[in-house]
Design an enzyme around this catalytic site. Sequence first.
Site, PDB file in Angstrom:
ATOM      1  N   ASN A 156       0.905  -1.054  -0.221  1.00 56.47           N
ATOM      2  CA  ASN A 156      -0.016  -0.013   0.090  1.00 56.47           C
ATOM      3  C   ASN A 156       0.958   1.231  -0.057  1.00 56.47           C
ATOM      4  O   ASN A 156       1.536   1.467   1.207  1.00 56.47           O
ATOM      5  CB  ASN A 156      -0.805  -0.099   1.240  1.00 56.47           C
ATOM      6  CG  ASN A 156      -1.778   1.137   1.497  1.00 56.47           C
ATOM      7  OD1 ASN A 156      -1.937   2.204   0.409  1.00 56.47           O
ATOM      8  ND2 ASN A 156      -2.335   1.595   2.633  1.00 56.47           N
ATOM      9  N   TRP A 157       0.955   2.013  -1.081  1.00 53.81           N
ATOM     10  CA  TRP A 157       2.131   2.909  -1.225  1.00 53.81           C
ATOM     11  C   TRP A 157       1.506   4.265  -0.694  1.00 53.81           C
ATOM     12  O   TRP A 157       2.275   5.197  -0.956  1.00 53.81           O
ATOM     13  CB  TRP A 157       2.417   3.080  -2.814  1.00 53.81           C
ATOM     14  CG  TRP A 157       3.229   1.901  -3.228  1.00 53.81           C
ATOM     15  CD1 TRP A 157       3.608   0.849  -2.623  1.00 53.81           C
ATOM     16  CD2 TRP A 157       3.563   1.802  -4.685  1.00 53.81           C
ATOM     17  NE1 TRP A 157       4.139  -0.187  -3.542  1.00 53.81           N
ATOM     18  CE2 TRP A 157       4.196   0.657  -4.919  1.00 53.81           C
ATOM     19  CE3 TRP A 157       3.387   2.551  -5.814  1.00 53.81           C
ATOM     20  CZ2 TRP A 157       4.671   0.026  -5.942  1.00 53.81           C
ATOM     21  CZ3 TRP A 157       4.004   2.246  -7.090  1.00 53.81           C
ATOM     22  CH2 TRP A 157       4.772   0.787  -7.009  1.00 53.81           C
ATOM     23  N   LYS A 158       0.152   4.283  -0.320  1.00 54.80           N
ATOM     24  CA  LYS A 158      -0.515   5.449   0.278  1.00 54.80           C
ATOM     25  C   LYS A 158      -0.146   6.584  -0.895  1.00 54.80           C
ATOM     26  O   LYS A 158      -0.148   6.605  -2.039  1.00 54.80           O
ATOM     27  CB  LYS A 158      -0.048   5.668   1.604  1.00 54.80           C
ATOM     28  CG  LYS A 158       0.048   4.354   2.257  1.00 54.80           C
ATOM     29  CD  LYS A 158       0.312   4.577   3.809  1.00 54.80           C
ATOM     30  CE  LYS A 158      -0.019   3.213   4.731  1.00 54.80           C
ATOM     31  NZ  LYS A 158       0.112   3.252   5.978  1.00 54.80           N
ATOM     32  N   HIS A 189      -9.604   1.241   4.965  1.00 59.09           N
ATOM     33  CA  HIS A 189      -8.126   1.475   5.709  1.00 59.09           C
ATOM     34  C   HIS A 189      -8.118   2.464   6.678  1.00 59.09           C
ATOM     35  O   HIS A 189      -9.061   3.272   6.631  1.00 59.09           O
ATOM     36  CB  HIS A 189      -7.189   2.016   4.560  1.00 59.09           C
ATOM     37  CG  HIS A 189      -5.668   1.902   5.216  1.00 59.09           C
ATOM     38  ND1 HIS A 189      -5.285   3.031   5.747  1.00 59.09           N
ATOM     39  CD2 HIS A 189      -4.623   1.145   4.953  1.00 59.09           C
ATOM     40  CE1 HIS A 189      -4.028   2.768   6.470  1.00 59.09           C
ATOM     41  NE2 HIS A 189      -3.631   1.499   5.635  1.00 59.09           N
ATOM     42  N   GLU A 199      -6.467   4.929   7.512  1.00 56.49           N
ATOM     43  CA  GLU A 199      -6.510   6.355   7.159  1.00 56.49           C
ATOM     44  C   GLU A 199      -7.726   6.671   6.814  1.00 56.49           C
ATOM     45  O   GLU A 199      -8.065   8.078   6.705  1.00 56.49           O
ATOM     46  CB  GLU A 199      -5.365   6.503   6.394  1.00 56.49           C
ATOM     47  CG  GLU A 199      -3.998   6.297   7.174  1.00 56.49           C
ATOM     48  CD  GLU A 199      -2.816   5.722   6.419  1.00 56.49           C
ATOM     49  OE1 GLU A 199      -2.764   5.620   5.255  1.00 56.49           O
ATOM     50  OE2 GLU A 199      -1.964   4.882   7.256  1.00 56.49           O
ATOM     51  N   GLU A 221      -5.193  -4.497  10.815  1.00 61.27           N
ATOM     52  CA  GLU A 221      -4.168  -3.690  11.139  1.00 61.27           C
ATOM     53  C   GLU A 221      -4.403  -2.657  12.376  1.00 61.27           C
ATOM     54  O   GLU A 221      -5.155  -1.810  12.281  1.00 61.27           O
ATOM     55  CB  GLU A 221      -4.190  -2.630   9.944  1.00 61.27           C
ATOM     56  CG  GLU A 221      -3.830  -3.276   8.448  1.00 61.27           C
ATOM     57  CD  GLU A 221      -3.255  -2.423   7.379  1.00 61.27           C
ATOM     58  OE1 GLU A 221      -2.385  -2.637   7.203  1.00 61.27           O
ATOM     59  OE2 GLU A 221      -4.204  -1.248   7.006  1.00 61.27           O
ATOM     60  N   GLY A 259       2.485   2.653  10.494  1.00 60.35           N
ATOM     61  CA  GLY A 259       3.507   3.497  10.255  1.00 60.35           C
ATOM     62  C   GLY A 259       4.433   4.276  11.534  1.00 60.35           C
ATOM     63  O   GLY A 259       5.049   5.276  11.531  1.00 60.35           O
ATOM     64  N   SER A 301       3.675  -1.933  10.429  1.00 58.61           N
ATOM     65  CA  SER A 301       5.101  -1.979  10.693  1.00 58.61           C
ATOM     66  C   SER A 301       5.647  -3.270  10.356  1.00 58.61           C
ATOM     67  O   SER A 301       6.535  -3.790  11.109  1.00 58.61           O
ATOM     68  CB  SER A 301       5.393  -1.267  12.065  1.00 58.61           C
ATOM     69  OG  SER A 301       5.070   0.021  12.197  1.00 58.61           O
ATOM     70  N   GLY A 303       2.907  -0.881   4.309  1.00 61.68           N
ATOM     71  CA  GLY A 303       2.872   0.368   3.825  1.00 61.68           C
ATOM     72  C   GLY A 303       4.301   0.953   3.674  1.00 61.68           C
ATOM     73  O   GLY A 303       5.065   0.707   2.470  1.00 61.68           O
ATOM     74  N   GLY A 304       5.201   1.410   4.645  1.00 63.22           N
ATOM     75  CA  GLY A 304       6.358   1.884   4.416  1.00 63.22           C
ATOM     76  C   GLY A 304       7.547   0.968   3.774  1.00 63.22           C
ATOM     77  O   GLY A 304       8.104   1.343   2.954  1.00 63.22           O
TER      78      GLY A 304
HETATM   79  P1  PGA Z   1       2.962   0.489   7.629  1.00 59.62           P
HETATM   80  O1  PGA Z   1       1.551   0.631   6.957  1.00 59.62           O
HETATM   81  O2  PGA Z   1       3.590  -0.861   7.007  1.00 59.62           O
HETATM   82  O3  PGA Z   1       3.703   1.615   7.075  1.00 59.62           O
HETATM   83  O4  PGA Z   1       2.857   0.298   9.151  1.00 59.62           O
HETATM   84  C1  PGA Z   1       0.700  -0.615   6.836  1.00 59.62           C
HETATM   85  C2  PGA Z   1      -0.607  -0.038   6.218  1.00 59.62           C
HETATM   86  O5  PGA Z   1      -1.163   1.061   6.397  1.00 59.62           O
HETATM   87  O6  PGA Z   1      -1.327  -0.660   5.411  1.00 59.62           O
END
Ligand code: PGA
Length: 257
Positions: free
Chosen positions: A11-13, A99, A101, A171, A177, A218, A239-240
């Site tokens: 997930n590149w956001k 998600h 966010e 999650e 993050g 994470s 994500g990251g």
């Molecule tokens: P993260 O994000 O790996 O940066 O914690 C995961 C996500 O939001 O899907």
Amino acid sequence: MAKRKPFVGGNWKMNLHLSEALALTEELAAKFRATDKVDVVICPAFAYLAQVGQVLKKAGSGIKLGAQDCYFEANGAFTGEVSLSMLKDVGVSVVLTGHSERRHVLGESDELINRKTRAALAAGLEVILCVGEKLEQREAGMTDGVNLGQTSLGLAGVKPEQMSKVTIAYEPVWAIGTGKTATPADAQAAHARIRSFVKSGLYNEAIGDGLRIQYGGSVKPANAAELFGQADIDGGLIGGASLKAADFLAILDGAVQ
Ligand code: PGA
């Protein structure tokens, strides 16, 4: 029973501009080959879906193209939104819904998330429905209640025969993050609870056994294999660490065990 085939998403956001997105896609497509051991999807920003999709198609890597969000209406006066048929036009086959966010930064309700989930499934796409508790909810002992509530509201009206196209991503919001990861044992306990609820509360034994539940929050090369090795963890949503080819590829290795 045999473990389910793991599914790992990047997930590149709202990260990576065009040249970076294409370079990352090219590297992943060159180094990853479709295998019967793991399914992979990458989810770039809307603006670059078409171009990233073209690279994936040309490379024939088997990596799927995913969208981070969608809208449930087919067309019309919905400024700024993107429909499912538009996403399909550019090669998207997987959509994230709910998600954290979208829930907590953009204010999406369970009802909206459910409409998106149902519309994406009706359009024939796969859905990754994300659920997870906030820190204060965990501290108040509400983890399972939040997860089961978001799962049942998110899946309301989803027919049993559509469930083969659904993945749940657990999650915990406090782990996204932040560099803080749920311990494998805590993550496993949350996954097992969601699975048993899908089996005996929402659907049936076979659907619960077949449902893939990803862990997200994470995940990095150093912790992926241990997390994905848990009985009820079927890959992850990253994500990251999905923004760097070497890290994401190492995480994919962690899913193949
Ligand atoms: P993260 O994000 O790996 O940066 O914690 C995961 C996500 O939001 O899907």
